[in-house]
Design an enzyme around this catalytic site. Structure first.
Site, PDB file in Angstrom:
ATOM      1  N   TYR A  33       5.591   3.800  14.909  1.00  0.00           N
ATOM      2  CA  TYR A  33       6.420   4.153  16.050  1.00  0.00           C
ATOM      3  C   TYR A  33       6.905   2.894  16.757  1.00  0.00           C
ATOM      4  O   TYR A  33       6.398   1.796  16.545  1.00  0.00           O
ATOM      5  CB  TYR A  33       5.650   5.033  17.035  1.00  0.00           C
ATOM      6  N   ARG A  52      10.466  -5.519  14.127  1.00  0.00           N
ATOM      7  CA  ARG A  52       9.059  -5.132  14.056  1.00  0.00           C
ATOM      8  C   ARG A  52       8.887  -3.818  13.313  1.00  0.00           C
ATOM      9  O   ARG A  52       7.927  -3.638  12.549  1.00  0.00           O
ATOM     10  CB  ARG A  52       8.460  -5.029  15.466  1.00  0.00           C
ATOM     11  N   ARG A 100      -0.790  18.275   1.125  1.00  0.00           N
ATOM     12  CA  ARG A 100      -1.850  17.386   1.602  1.00  0.00           C
ATOM     13  C   ARG A 100      -2.592  16.752   0.433  1.00  0.00           C
ATOM     14  O   ARG A 100      -3.240  17.426  -0.369  1.00  0.00           O
ATOM     15  CB  ARG A 100      -2.833  18.133   2.511  1.00  0.00           C
ATOM     16  N   HIS A 102      -4.368  12.604  -0.210  1.00  0.00           N
ATOM     17  CA  HIS A 102      -4.493  11.275   0.365  1.00  0.00           C
ATOM     18  C   HIS A 102      -3.501  10.286  -0.248  1.00  0.00           C
ATOM     19  O   HIS A 102      -2.941   9.441   0.462  1.00  0.00           O
ATOM     20  CB  HIS A 102      -5.922  10.746   0.189  1.00  0.00           C
ATOM     21  N   LYS A 149       2.233  -1.220  13.884  1.00  0.00           N
ATOM     22  CA  LYS A 149       2.393  -0.298  15.013  1.00  0.00           C
ATOM     23  C   LYS A 149       2.273   1.145  14.513  1.00  0.00           C
ATOM     24  O   LYS A 149       3.235   1.914  14.469  1.00  0.00           O
ATOM     25  CB  LYS A 149       3.719  -0.532  15.743  1.00  0.00           C
ATOM     26  N   GLU A 182      -6.719  -7.246  23.139  1.00  0.00           N
ATOM     27  CA  GLU A 182      -5.554  -6.864  23.937  1.00  0.00           C
ATOM     28  C   GLU A 182      -5.909  -5.659  24.777  1.00  0.00           C
ATOM     29  O   GLU A 182      -7.037  -5.162  24.723  1.00  0.00           O
ATOM     30  CB  GLU A 182      -4.356  -6.565  23.028  1.00  0.00           C
TER      31      GLU A 182
END
Length: 298
Positions: A33, A52, A100, A102, A149, A182
């Site tokens: 995201y 990014r 579904r 993996h 991210k 952070e």
């Protein structure tokens, strides 16, 4: 103001927006995201977000859903139709919907793309910056690839909730060896007793914050001494100043940590300089300022 969402090529009312129950972000947190700020209808530092985003997608081997140019057109159309002058754009890209399993689905599976633009009053940050905010510390329980991210944010959520329950603005996370990483949703900066402004070097241990990247350049151009190095919780608590950066808080001074004052318990000169420089850069790029009556102001 209409509440709208962009979902896989369509702009729809937010209440009607939906994705497949087999979307891999829902099943495996298999997606990334970005959150970009909007000032006066303009996206701030958008090229840095695209850069990014491309890096995160590449690290996870997720295909980009469209070209950068097409994505900008789609994002700006959503912002315009949503009537958001000043706010934030949330963008999420997933590996798509598939049975579904993996292992990655067939390479022909189209990636999922969703976006939401919502208003946010950045001008409220100015009085907050003048008095500063508080923080607590907590153990960093995230995975080892914090530089991506990813939407897998449960440890961040738990840390943020701990801060909220303590009445703090942010939770600063600490690795097992005592190293500061952070904040739960911010980059953390300290100002040494000699006036050096310090933040963690980039690595797999921290997210490459875009406000971090922008502010390093602004501070250095202004003649401030900036160092990228690791530091521990003792250095954090002994710092003359502490501040954090993020999309929703471009710069925010931290005046106490765990109930103990940082410095003299007020925002220091380096923190306030960082605040000023960031607002000036926002104005330079977009024409928006937090002053009443300024272009694009809410």
């Amino acid at each position: 103001m209409p509440r709208l969402a962009y979902v896989n090529g369509r702009i729809v009312p937010l209440a009607q927006a939906s994705v497949s129950i087999e979307d891999r972000a829902y099943l495996f947190a298999d997606g990334i995201y970005e959150v970009a700020s909007i000032f006066g209808g303009a996206l701030f530092d958008w090229p840095l977000h695209l850069e990014r985003m491309a890096r995160s997608l590449n690290e996870l081997q997720i295909r980009a859903p469209m070209s950068d140019a097409a994505l900008r057109i789609a994002a700006e159309r959503l912002i315009r139709k949503s009537g958001v002058s000043t706010g934030m754009l949330y963008l999420q890209i997933t590996r798509g919907a598939a049975r579904r399993d993996h292992a990655f689905p067939d390479a022909r599976t189209p990636p999922g793309l969703s976006m939401i633009a919502r208003p946010f009053d950045f001008s409220r940050r100015v009085p907050e910056q003048q008095v500063g905010m508080t923080a607590i510390t907590a153990a960093d329980q995230r995975w080892s690839r914090r530089d991506i991210k990813s939407v897998a944010l449960l440890p961040n959520v738990i840390a943020k909730q701990a801060g909220k329950e303590a009445g703090a603005y942010e939770t600063i996370m600490i690795d097992p060896d005592g190293t500061v990483t952070e904040g739960s949703s911010t980059t953390v900066w300290v100002v040494d007793r000699d006036g050096t402004i310090v933040t963690r070097p980039l690595s797999h241990a921290v997210l490459p914050g875009l406000k971090r990247r922008r502010l390093i350049g602004l501070l250095e151009d202004a003649g401030e001494t900036v160092a990228e190095r690791s530091y521990d919780v003792a250095a954090l608590k002994d710092a003359a100043e502490v501040f954090v950066t993020s999309t929703s808080s471009p710069v925010m001074p931290i005046v106490s940590i765990g109930g103990e004052a940082v410095g003299d318990g007020t925002p220091g000169p380096a923190s306030l300089t960082a605040c000023r420089l960031m607002w000036e850069e926002i104005e330079r790029q977009t024409g928006w300022t937090p002053r009443a009556g300024s272009p694009g102001g809410d």
